[in-house]
Motif scaffolding. Structure first.
Motif, PDB file in Angstrom:
ATOM      1  N   ALA A  30     -11.937   8.330 -27.813  1.00 15.86           N
ATOM      2  CA  ALA A  30     -11.594   6.955 -28.183  1.00 15.86           C
ATOM      3  C   ALA A  30     -10.913   6.910 -29.544  1.00 15.86           C
ATOM      4  O   ALA A  30      -9.936   6.165 -29.740  1.00 15.86           O
ATOM      5  CB  ALA A  30     -12.854   6.092 -28.185  1.00 15.86           C
ATOM      6  N   PHE A  31     -11.405   7.703 -30.488  1.00 17.16           N
ATOM      7  CA  PHE A  31     -10.785   7.751 -31.816  1.00 17.16           C
ATOM      8  C   PHE A  31      -9.332   8.211 -31.702  1.00 17.16           C
ATOM      9  O   PHE A  31      -8.424   7.626 -32.301  1.00 17.16           O
ATOM     10  CB  PHE A  31     -11.587   8.702 -32.712  1.00 17.16           C
ATOM     11  N   VAL A  36      -7.200  12.348 -42.902  1.00 16.03           N
ATOM     12  CA  VAL A  36      -8.237  11.389 -42.511  1.00 16.03           C
ATOM     13  C   VAL A  36      -9.295  12.152 -41.710  1.00 16.03           C
ATOM     14  O   VAL A  36      -8.961  13.074 -40.955  1.00 16.03           O
ATOM     15  CB  VAL A  36      -7.682  10.208 -41.683  1.00 16.03           C
ATOM     16  N   LEU A  37     -10.541  11.775 -41.886  1.00 21.05           N
ATOM     17  CA  LEU A  37     -11.647  12.465 -41.239  1.00 21.05           C
ATOM     18  C   LEU A  37     -12.535  11.478 -40.495  1.00 21.05           C
ATOM     19  O   LEU A  37     -12.655  10.307 -40.877  1.00 21.05           O
ATOM     20  CB  LEU A  37     -12.506  13.209 -42.267  1.00 21.05           C
ATOM     21  N   ALA A  38     -13.169  11.983 -39.451  1.00 27.78           N
ATOM     22  CA  ALA A  38     -14.233  11.270 -38.754  1.00 27.78           C
ATOM     23  C   ALA A  38     -15.316  12.290 -38.442  1.00 27.78           C
ATOM     24  O   ALA A  38     -15.102  13.501 -38.582  1.00 27.78           O
ATOM     25  CB  ALA A  38     -13.716  10.605 -37.483  1.00 27.78           C
ATOM     26  N   PHE A  39     -16.476  11.834 -38.024  1.00 29.65           N
ATOM     27  CA  PHE A  39     -17.559  12.787 -37.759  1.00 29.65           C
ATOM     28  C   PHE A  39     -18.600  12.178 -36.838  1.00 29.65           C
ATOM     29  O   PHE A  39     -18.719  10.957 -36.714  1.00 29.65           O
ATOM     30  CB  PHE A  39     -18.215  13.247 -39.067  1.00 29.65           C
ATOM     31  N   HIS A  40     -19.341  13.051 -36.177  1.00 25.08           N
ATOM     32  CA  HIS A  40     -20.491  12.645 -35.376  1.00 25.08           C
ATOM     33  C   HIS A  40     -21.636  13.591 -35.718  1.00 25.08           C
ATOM     34  O   HIS A  40     -22.033  14.440 -34.928  1.00 25.08           O
ATOM     35  CB  HIS A  40     -20.174  12.690 -33.887  1.00 25.08           C
ATOM     36  N   THR A  41     -22.123  13.453 -36.916  1.00 22.89           N
ATOM     37  CA  THR A  41     -23.279  14.201 -37.425  1.00 22.89           C
ATOM     38  C   THR A  41     -24.134  13.232 -38.234  1.00 22.89           C
ATOM     39  O   THR A  41     -23.801  12.050 -38.333  1.00 22.89           O
ATOM     40  CB  THR A  41     -22.829  15.399 -38.292  1.00 22.89           C
ATOM     41  N   GLY A  42     -25.209  13.737 -38.838  1.00 21.06           N
ATOM     42  CA  GLY A  42     -26.212  12.826 -39.357  1.00 21.06           C
ATOM     43  C   GLY A  42     -26.222  12.533 -40.833  1.00 21.06           C
ATOM     44  O   GLY A  42     -27.003  11.693 -41.278  1.00 21.06           O
ATOM     45  N   SER A  43     -25.376  13.185 -41.630  1.00 16.04           N
ATOM     46  CA  SER A  43     -25.448  12.976 -43.074  1.00 16.04           C
ATOM     47  C   SER A  43     -24.168  12.329 -43.596  1.00 16.04           C
ATOM     48  O   SER A  43     -23.255  12.005 -42.835  1.00 16.04           O
ATOM     49  CB  SER A  43     -25.671  14.313 -43.787  1.00 16.04           C
ATOM     50  N   THR A  44     -24.092  12.179 -44.906  1.00 14.37           N
ATOM     51  CA  THR A  44     -22.912  11.603 -45.561  1.00 14.37           C
ATOM     52  C   THR A  44     -21.989  12.683 -46.121  1.00 14.37           C
ATOM     53  O   THR A  44     -21.063  12.388 -46.874  1.00 14.37           O
ATOM     54  CB  THR A  44     -23.337  10.677 -46.719  1.00 14.37           C
ATOM     55  N   TYR A  52     -12.672   3.726 -31.297  1.00 13.34           N
ATOM     56  CA  TYR A  52     -11.298   3.346 -30.980  1.00 13.34           C
ATOM     57  C   TYR A  52     -10.731   2.465 -32.104  1.00 13.34           C
ATOM     58  O   TYR A  52      -9.600   2.680 -32.557  1.00 13.34           O
ATOM     59  CB  TYR A  52     -11.264   2.602 -29.646  1.00 13.34           C
ATOM     60  N   LEU A  53     -11.506   1.498 -32.528  1.00  7.08           N
ATOM     61  CA  LEU A  53     -11.062   0.595 -33.588  1.00  7.08           C
ATOM     62  C   LEU A  53     -10.814   1.342 -34.898  1.00  7.08           C
ATOM     63  O   LEU A  53      -9.818   1.104 -35.585  1.00  7.08           O
ATOM     64  CB  LEU A  53     -12.100  -0.508 -33.788  1.00  7.08           C
ATOM     65  N   GLY A  69      -4.910   5.755 -37.736  1.00  7.12           N
ATOM     66  CA  GLY A  69      -3.533   5.974 -37.317  1.00  7.12           C
ATOM     67  C   GLY A  69      -2.535   5.278 -38.215  1.00  7.12           C
ATOM     68  O   GLY A  69      -1.424   5.783 -38.436  1.00  7.12           O
ATOM     69  N   ARG A  70      -2.904   4.128 -38.736  1.00  8.78           N
ATOM     70  CA  ARG A  70      -2.038   3.402 -39.660  1.00  8.78           C
ATOM     71  C   ARG A  70      -1.988   4.054 -41.044  1.00  8.78           C
ATOM     72  O   ARG A  70      -0.967   3.984 -41.730  1.00  8.78           O
ATOM     73  CB  ARG A  70      -2.526   1.959 -39.812  1.00  8.78           C
TER      74      ARG A  70
END
Length: 356
Positions: free
Chosen positions: A168-169, A210-218, A136-137, A143-144
């Motif tokens: 939450a994101f 902008v990107l986010a992820f829920h996986t294990g690498s960079t 969320y944070l 968002g900004r």
């Protein structure tokens, strides 16, 4: 005579099982679902393991096995570690839950910690972190910063923990930017850097900046860096691979919990139970802001982090609707833990349907 008696008593103490148990180091083991790399899920848990070594010193002896697939291989490795005499075994992956329970039934004297699992047994405890608070944070910052109002999310599996994070994101983004939308690509695996990179590229081609992820690498971070986009690091600080792309890092801190649980075994006071800790408990933290994040945005995110810690902000406070048009949380209400743990829907603002 007294000299010989003293020597006899010392020898008896050294040979007694109680003395040997109290003086020998606790043997603790970890099973990792991915290879141990410089950053990511496994790296954070290994930092926790090393924190145990630092805190307990000669009182503990640790080991780990990396890159263990969920399923039959996991059961084999966990069983082998138990048979080797490890007194406590940490299994930090959701897919390790059932193998852990199965092995635990055959080794009642061994303590097991099913990290991200939810089923307990007399010798199996569970623990998890409220990752959604950090999501969320991070969403507030995203968002900004977005200019296209489009975010991309590379996700492993559609399990509640991942859905919590996506939701939450999205809610965090839309709390400061109501026009923001999120698209998701599901991989149905936790660690596959080439596929993670391809998914990130696809999302950016679709307009996400902008990107986010829920996986294990960079891999997602590296893709964002390559394309000049922005991304939220997950699990650990990833500025090493994305020095300009990183918005911030949502990190989880396992050292304190792991140390307390190993010490409990040593003190013979370990008990099964469950823990779900977040910002308030110091298990989740948003930190390591990148150079493109204005100070005002950093202050805003950190202020909201304090609000979550103090209980003034709950990410899943209503009104909330899902992305199929159904009301999920009424105005003035908030989801309780049981509802969050069973989450099986996506919020309004997520453009991708939930896999069926």
């Amino acid at each position: 005579m007294y000299k010989n008696l003293a020597a006899t008593l010392v020898a008896a103490c050294c040979l007694s099982p109680a003395f040997a148990q109290s003086s020998a180091p606790i043997r603790a083991a970890w099973v990792y679902v991915t290879p141990l790399t410089d950053a990511g899920w496994t790296q954070q848990h290994d930092q926790g393991r090393r924190a145990v070594e630092k805190a307990l010193g000669a009182q503990v002896q640790t080991t780990y096995v990396e890159n263990v697939p969920e399923g039959a291989d996991a059961e084999r490795v966990i069983r082998d570690l138990a048979a080797q005499g490890h007194q406590i075994i940490f299994t930090p992956s959701f897919g390790y839950m059932e193998p852990t329970l199965k092995v635990a039934r055959d080794f009642p004297a061994v303590k097991f910690e099913s990290i991200t699992g939810y089923k307990q047994a007399p010798n199996v405890a569970t623990a998890n972190a409220r990752y959604y608070e950090g999501r969320y944070l991070a969403g507030i910052a995203a968002g900004r910063l977005t200019k296209s109002n489009q975010a991309g999310y590379v996700a492993g599996f559609p399990i509640p923990e991942v859905l919590q994070g996506i939701n939450a994101f999205t809610l965090g983004m839309r709390s400061v930017n109501p026009k923001a939308e999120v698209r998701v690509i599901w991989l149905n695996e936790w660690f596959n850097p080439p596929r993670e990179r391809d998914a990130a590229m696809t999302l950016m081609n679709q307009g996400a900046d902008v990107l986010a992820f829920h996986t294990g690498s960079t891999a997602v971070m590296a893709a964002a860096e390559e394309r000049g986009a922005l991304a939220v690091a997950y699990h650990s600080d990833m500025r090493k691979v994305a020095p300009t792309a990183q918005i911030a890092a949502v990190t989880h801190q396992w050292g304190d919990y792991y140390t307390r649980r190993v010490q409990a075994v040593r003190d013979d006071r370990w008990q099964s139970g469950k823990l779900w800790g977040g910002v308030k408990e110091g298990m989740i933290r948003v930190e390591a802001f990148g150079p493109k994040v204005p100070q005002a945005v950093q202050r805003e995110v950190l202020a909201r982090q304090q609000d979550i810690a103090a209980g003034r902000l709950h990410p899943f406070s209503g009104p909330i609707a899902d992305n199929e048009g159904h009301a999920r949380v009424g105005k003035g209400q908030k989801l309780d833990d049981a509802q969050i743990l069973q989450m099986n829907w996506l919020v309004d603002g997520v453009r991708t349907p939930l896999p069926r």
